[in-house]
Design an enzyme around this catalytic site. Structure first.
Site, mmCIF file in Angstrom:
data_model
loop_
_atom_site.group_PDB
_atom_site.id
_atom_site.type_symbol
_atom_site.label_atom_id
_atom_site.label_comp_id
_atom_site.label_asym_id
_atom_site.label_seq_id
_atom_site.Cartn_x
_atom_site.Cartn_y
_atom_site.Cartn_z
ATOM 1 N N TYR A 61 7.825 45.486 37.708
ATOM 2 C CA TYR A 61 8.737 46.074 38.681
ATOM 3 C C TYR A 61 9.587 47.174 38.061
ATOM 4 C CZ TYR A 61 12.673 46.497 41.910
ATOM 5 O OH TYR A 61 13.620 46.987 42.768
ATOM 6 N N GLY A 91 12.917 48.406 45.217
ATOM 7 C CA GLY A 91 13.332 47.902 46.525
ATOM 8 C C GLY A 91 12.178 47.807 47.500
ATOM 9 N N HIS A 102 20.951 57.787 37.366
ATOM 10 C CA HIS A 102 22.088 56.947 37.017
ATOM 11 C C HIS A 102 23.032 57.632 36.020
ATOM 12 C CE1 HIS A 102 19.464 53.939 38.793
ATOM 13 N NE2 HIS A 102 20.540 53.193 38.931
#
Length: 74
Positions: free
Chosen positions: A9, A16, A39
């Protein structure tokens, strides 16, 4: 493990709602760069060296709790 075709993942999948979308081997590096960049943006003055070290220590402490799927070597 990614080179062996294992699904991980956020490494070779989307995030998501897109977690079932596989990312091609050719695009994995770009995905990780984009994740870091998304980020890393902000406004204002850069942190001081001391602030940066404190933030890194807090992040390491959070990861060390074992709830993030991070290996000890990290």
């Amino acid at each position: 493990r990614v080179n062996e075709g294992e699904v991980i993942y956020g490494v070779n999948t989307g995030f998501g709602a897109f977690s079932s979308v596989r990312i091609s081997q050719a695009d994995i590096v770009q995905l990780q760069k984009n994740l870091i960049r998304s980020h890393s943006s902000g406004i204002g003055e850069p942190f001081t060296r001391e602030q940066t070290r404190a933030i890194m220590l807090l992040r390491a402490a959070a990861l060390a709790r074992g709830h993030s799927g991070v290996r000890e070597v990290v």
